[in-house]
Design a protein around this motif. Structure first.
Motif, mmCIF file in Angstrom:
data_model
loop_
_atom_site.group_PDB
_atom_site.id
_atom_site.type_symbol
_atom_site.label_atom_id
_atom_site.label_comp_id
_atom_site.label_asym_id
_atom_site.label_seq_id
_atom_site.Cartn_x
_atom_site.Cartn_y
_atom_site.Cartn_z
ATOM 1 N N ALA A 1 0.828 -1.209 0.000
ATOM 2 C CA ALA A 1 0.000 0.000 0.000
ATOM 3 C C ALA A 1 0.860 1.255 0.000
ATOM 4 O O ALA A 1 0.566 2.236 -0.694
ATOM 5 C CB ALA A 1 -0.935 -0.010 1.213
ATOM 6 N N VAL A 2 1.958 1.236 0.771
ATOM 7 C CA VAL A 2 2.859 2.397 0.799
ATOM 8 C C VAL A 2 3.485 2.611 -0.569
ATOM 9 O O VAL A 2 3.553 3.743 -1.077
ATOM 10 C CB VAL A 2 3.951 2.190 1.874
ATOM 11 C CG1 VAL A 2 5.022 3.268 1.753
ATOM 12 C CG2 VAL A 2 3.340 2.216 3.265
ATOM 13 N N ARG A 3 3.953 1.525 -1.185
ATOM 14 C CA ARG A 3 4.585 1.661 -2.507
ATOM 15 C C ARG A 3 3.606 2.214 -3.535
ATOM 16 O O ARG A 3 4.004 2.904 -4.467
ATOM 17 C CB ARG A 3 5.128 0.311 -2.965
ATOM 18 C CG ARG A 3 6.347 -0.154 -2.198
ATOM 19 C CD ARG A 3 7.051 -1.278 -2.931
ATOM 20 N NE ARG A 3 6.214 -2.458 -3.056
ATOM 21 C CZ ARG A 3 6.137 -3.426 -2.150
ATOM 22 N NH1 ARG A 3 6.849 -3.335 -1.038
ATOM 23 N NH2 ARG A 3 5.356 -4.474 -2.332
ATOM 24 N N ALA A 4 2.314 1.911 -3.343
ATOM 25 C CA ALA A 4 1.300 2.400 -4.283
ATOM 26 C C ALA A 4 0.815 3.800 -3.925
ATOM 27 O O ALA A 4 -0.052 4.343 -4.610
ATOM 28 C CB ALA A 4 0.109 1.431 -4.305
ATOM 29 N N GLY A 5 1.350 4.369 -2.850
ATOM 30 C CA GLY A 5 0.952 5.716 -2.451
ATOM 31 C C GLY A 5 -0.325 5.775 -1.648
ATOM 32 O O GLY A 5 -0.853 6.867 -1.390
ATOM 33 N N ARG A 6 -0.837 4.607 -1.191
ATOM 34 C CA ARG A 6 -2.086 4.582 -0.418
ATOM 35 C C ARG A 6 -1.739 4.673 1.083
ATOM 36 O O ARG A 6 -1.905 3.721 1.838
ATOM 37 C CB ARG A 6 -2.882 3.320 -0.731
ATOM 38 C CG ARG A 6 -3.204 3.153 -2.211
ATOM 39 C CD ARG A 6 -4.250 2.071 -2.458
ATOM 40 N NE ARG A 6 -3.896 0.800 -1.859
ATOM 41 C CZ ARG A 6 -3.158 -0.140 -2.460
ATOM 42 N NH1 ARG A 6 -2.699 0.079 -3.694
ATOM 43 N NH2 ARG A 6 -2.881 -1.288 -1.870
ATOM 44 N N HIS A 7 -1.240 5.836 1.493
ATOM 45 C CA HIS A 7 -0.723 5.980 2.844
ATOM 46 C C HIS A 7 -1.815 5.908 3.907
ATOM 47 O O HIS A 7 -1.605 5.329 4.977
ATOM 48 C CB HIS A 7 0.052 7.296 2.951
ATOM 49 C CG HIS A 7 1.236 7.367 2.044
ATOM 50 N ND1 HIS A 7 2.381 6.625 2.257
ATOM 51 C CD2 HIS A 7 1.439 8.067 0.900
ATOM 52 C CE1 HIS A 7 3.256 6.884 1.297
ATOM 53 N NE2 HIS A 7 2.713 7.755 0.462
ATOM 54 N N ALA A 8 -2.975 6.513 3.640
ATOM 55 C CA ALA A 8 -4.057 6.471 4.626
ATOM 56 C C ALA A 8 -4.538 5.032 4.833
ATOM 57 O O ALA A 8 -4.820 4.612 5.964
ATOM 58 C CB ALA A 8 -5.219 7.356 4.170
ATOM 59 N N GLU A 9 -4.601 4.282 3.748
ATOM 60 C CA GLU A 9 -5.011 2.873 3.852
ATOM 61 C C GLU A 9 -3.996 2.070 4.655
ATOM 62 O O GLU A 9 -4.365 1.247 5.507
ATOM 63 C CB GLU A 9 -5.151 2.288 2.448
ATOM 64 C CG GLU A 9 -5.512 0.809 2.416
ATOM 65 C CD GLU A 9 -5.518 0.247 1.010
ATOM 66 O OE1 GLU A 9 -5.223 -0.959 0.860
ATOM 67 O OE2 GLU A 9 -5.798 1.013 0.060
ATOM 68 N N ALA A 10 -2.712 2.307 4.419
ATOM 69 C CA ALA A 10 -1.668 1.597 5.160
ATOM 70 C C ALA A 10 -1.750 1.910 6.648
ATOM 71 O O ALA A 10 -1.659 1.012 7.495
ATOM 72 C CB ALA A 10 -0.293 1.981 4.614
ATOM 73 N N ALA B 1 4.654 8.900 4.547
ATOM 74 C CA ALA B 1 3.591 9.757 4.020
ATOM 75 C C ALA B 1 3.997 11.225 3.983
ATOM 76 O O ALA B 1 3.210 12.073 3.557
ATOM 77 C CB ALA B 1 2.325 9.586 4.869
ATOM 78 N N GLY B 2 5.208 11.540 4.454
ATOM 79 C CA GLY B 2 5.669 12.916 4.446
ATOM 80 C C GLY B 2 5.074 13.761 5.547
ATOM 81 O O GLY B 2 4.910 14.979 5.382
ATOM 82 N N ASP B 3 4.733 13.152 6.691
ATOM 83 C CA ASP B 3 4.134 13.869 7.820
ATOM 84 C C ASP B 3 5.079 13.777 9.020
ATOM 85 O O ASP B 3 4.875 12.959 9.928
ATOM 86 C CB ASP B 3 2.775 13.253 8.168
ATOM 87 C CG ASP B 3 1.991 14.077 9.171
ATOM 88 O OD1 ASP B 3 2.595 14.944 9.828
ATOM 89 O OD2 ASP B 3 0.772 13.845 9.320
ATOM 90 N N PRO B 4 6.140 14.589 9.065
ATOM 91 C CA PRO B 4 7.108 14.484 10.158
ATOM 92 C C PRO B 4 6.525 14.845 11.519
ATOM 93 O O PRO B 4 7.005 14.359 12.546
ATOM 94 C CB PRO B 4 8.216 15.448 9.746
ATOM 95 C CG PRO B 4 7.553 16.427 8.838
ATOM 96 C CD PRO B 4 6.505 15.656 8.107
ATOM 97 N N VAL B 5 5.493 15.692 11.557
ATOM 98 C CA VAL B 5 4.879 16.043 12.844
ATOM 99 C C VAL B 5 4.261 14.800 13.476
ATOM 100 O O VAL B 5 4.512 14.489 14.653
ATOM 101 C CB VAL B 5 3.815 17.142 12.658
ATOM 102 C CG1 VAL B 5 3.061 17.382 13.968
ATOM 103 C CG2 VAL B 5 4.466 18.431 12.177
ATOM 104 N N ARG B 6 3.461 14.098 12.711
ATOM 105 C CA ARG B 6 2.810 12.894 13.247
ATOM 106 C C ARG B 6 3.837 11.821 13.569
ATOM 107 O O ARG B 6 3.720 11.115 14.570
ATOM 108 C CB ARG B 6 1.783 12.376 12.231
ATOM 109 C CG ARG B 6 1.003 11.156 12.690
ATOM 110 C CD ARG B 6 -0.295 11.007 11.904
ATOM 111 N NE ARG B 6 -0.085 10.950 10.473
ATOM 112 C CZ ARG B 6 0.065 9.822 9.782
ATOM 113 N NH1 ARG B 6 0.050 8.649 10.399
ATOM 114 N NH2 ARG B 6 0.227 9.845 8.471
#
Length: 373
Positions: free
Chosen positions: A243-252, A288-293
Motif C-alpha cells: 500500500a505504501v509503494r502504491a501511495g495509499r498511505h491512509a489505507e496503510a 507519508a511525508g508527515d514528520p509532525v505525526r
C-alpha cells in the motif's frame, strides 16, 4: 520499477583492521548496476571506509525508503561494544574502546529494513568477526530482521598477519560479472562452492531471518532454528508495504491502526506487540511525508518504553528517541516544531544516544525557534 543497490565496505584503519573490505569495491563496481540489483535499471550508492555511523545511517535510511527492490552488499568486520555487548559494523575510526560511538550498530540495519518485504529486500554480507563478536554470532546468530533475506558468510579473525581477503564477496562479484544475477540462494551456493577452503568453519547466512548455520557438515545446533517462512501475501507487513509503494498511505495507516488496537486489547499498551505496531505507524507517517505525526508517535513510543522500566540505553529506546529527533528536524511548521521541541529535549536529557552533542543540538534549535517567535 528501478532497483536500489547500497554497497558498504567498512573496516578500521590501522592495526585493528581484520579484512581488506574496500578491496572488493573495484570488483563490485565492474558489475552493471542492473545486474547488482537484479532489475532492469538500478541506482547504486557506494560507501568506502565511511567515518561516521550517522552518515551510513542516512544513506541506509534513504535506500530503505526507495520504492523498488533493494539489495545491500556489506563487507567488513563485526565487533561488540563494551557497554551492551551488541554487534556493530566497525567503521574507519573504530577502536575496541570506541565501538559504541564510532561503529554502526547492526540493529540499526535491522530497524531500517523492518518495514520492507523479504520479497524485495536482501542483504549480501561478507563479515569477519573479532573473538568477542565471533562468540556472539556462533551462539546467537546475526539478527537482521524477519523481513530481510540474508545471504553470505561470517568468518573468525584470521590467525595470519595482515587483513584477510573478502573472498566470498569477491567471488559473488566475479560471478555477477557474467552479466546475469541468478536467484540469490543459487548465487550464494555458487559462491560458497567456489571457495570451499575459505568457508570451512565459517558461518553461512542463507535465510530470511539472519540465522547463521555452520559451513561444516556438523549437525546444526539448537541456537540456529529453521528459517522462518518467506513473507506470504496475507502477511500484514507485506500488504502494508504494498500500500505504501502504491501511495495509499491512509489505507496503510488504517491497517496498522487496526493491528495496533488488537495488540493493545490482547497484550496491553506497553507490550512489545502493541509497541511494534506503534512504531510501524510512526514509520508510515514518515513515508507519508508527515514528520509532525511521525515525531509525535516516536516520542510516545519512547515515553512508553521508559515508563515500562526499559533502560535509557536499550536499543529500542535509543532508536525511538533518535527517530523522533530525526523527524523533528524535518518539521517545516515552526509552531509545531516549537510545540514538540521541549518534549524531545526532555527525552534527550534522559536518552543522550550515541550521537555526541544530540541534546545540545536540540536545545540550540529550540532556542532559535523560540527566538523567532
Amino acid at each position: 520499477m528501478p532497483g536500489t543497490v547500497l554497497l558498504i565496505a567498512a573496516a578500521p584503519l590501522g592495526r585493528g583492521r581484520l579484512v581488506d573490505a574496500a578491496g572488493v569495491l573495484p570488483v563490485l563496481a565492474a558489475v552493471a548496476p542492473a545486474v547488482l540489483s537484479g532489475t532492469g535499471t538500478a541506482n547504486v550508492i557506494e560507501l568506502a571506509d565511511p567515518l561516521e555511523p550517522q552518515a551510513v545511517l542516512t544513506r541506509l535510511r534513504a535506500a530503505a525508503a526507495s520504492p523498488g527492490p533493494l539489495t545491500v552488499y556489506v563487507t567488513g568486520q563485526l565487533q561488540l561494544d563494551r557497554r551492551q555487548h551488541l554487534p556493530h559494523l566497525a567503521l574507519a575510526r573504530t577502536t575496541p574502546a570506541t565501538v559504541r560511538y564510532t561503529a554502526l550498530p547492526w540493529h540499526w540495519i535491522r530497524e531500517e529494513l523492518r518495514l520492507r518485504s523479504a520479497a524485495d529486500t536482501a542483504l549480501v554480507v561478507d563479515l569477519h568477526a573479532d573473538a568477542e563478536a565471533w562468540g556472539y554470532v556462533t551462539e546467537r546468530g546475526l539478527d537482521s530482521g524477519r523481513n530481510t533475506a540474508v545471504y553470505g558468510r561470517i568468518a573468525p579473525a584470521a590467525g595470519r598477519r595482515g587483513p584477510a581477503e573478502p573472498a566470498y564477496m569477491k567471488t559473488v562479484a566475479t560471478l555477477l560479472r557474467s552479466g546475469h544475477r541468478p536467484p540469490l540462494d543459487a548465487l550464494h551456493q555458487q559462491a560458497v562452492g567456489r571457495i570451499p577452503q575459505e568457508t570451512k568453519g565459517d558461518l553461512l547466512l542463507a535465510d530470511a531471518g539472519g540465522h547463521a548455520v555452520p559451513a561444516s557438515p556438523a549437525p546444526f545446533p539448537a541456537a540456529f532454528p529453521a528459517p522462518p517462512p518467506a513473507a506470504r501475501p496475507e502477511d500484514p507487513h507485506a500488504v502494508i508495504s504494498a500500500a505504501v509503494r502504491a501511495g495509499r498511505h491512509a489505507e496503510a495507516d488504517a491497517m496498522a491502526a487496526r493491528y495496533e488496537a488488537e495488540a493493545v486489547r490482547g497484550y496491553g499498551a506497553a507490550s512489545e506487540q502493541a509497541l511494534h505496531w506503534s512504531e510501524v505507524r510512526a514509520d508510515l507517517a514518515m513515508f507519508a511525508g508527515d514528520p509532525v505525526r511521525s515525531c509525535r508517535a516516536w516520542l510516545a513510543v519512547a515515553g512508553t518504553r521508559l515508563a515500562a522500566g526499559q533502560a535509557v540505553d536499550a536499543p529500542a529506546v535509543e532508536a525511538a528517541v533518535d527517530r523522533a529527533h530525526h523527524q523533528w528536524t524535518r518539521i517545516k511548521d515552526t509552531a509545531r516544531a516549537r510545540e514538540l521541541g521541549p518534549a524531545l529535549a526532555e527525552l534527550r536529557l534522559r536518552v543522550p544516544g550515541r550521537r555526541r552533542g544530540a541534546l545540545e543540538s536540540v536545545q540550540r534549535q529550540l532556542g532559535r525557534l523560540q527566538a523567532a517567535r
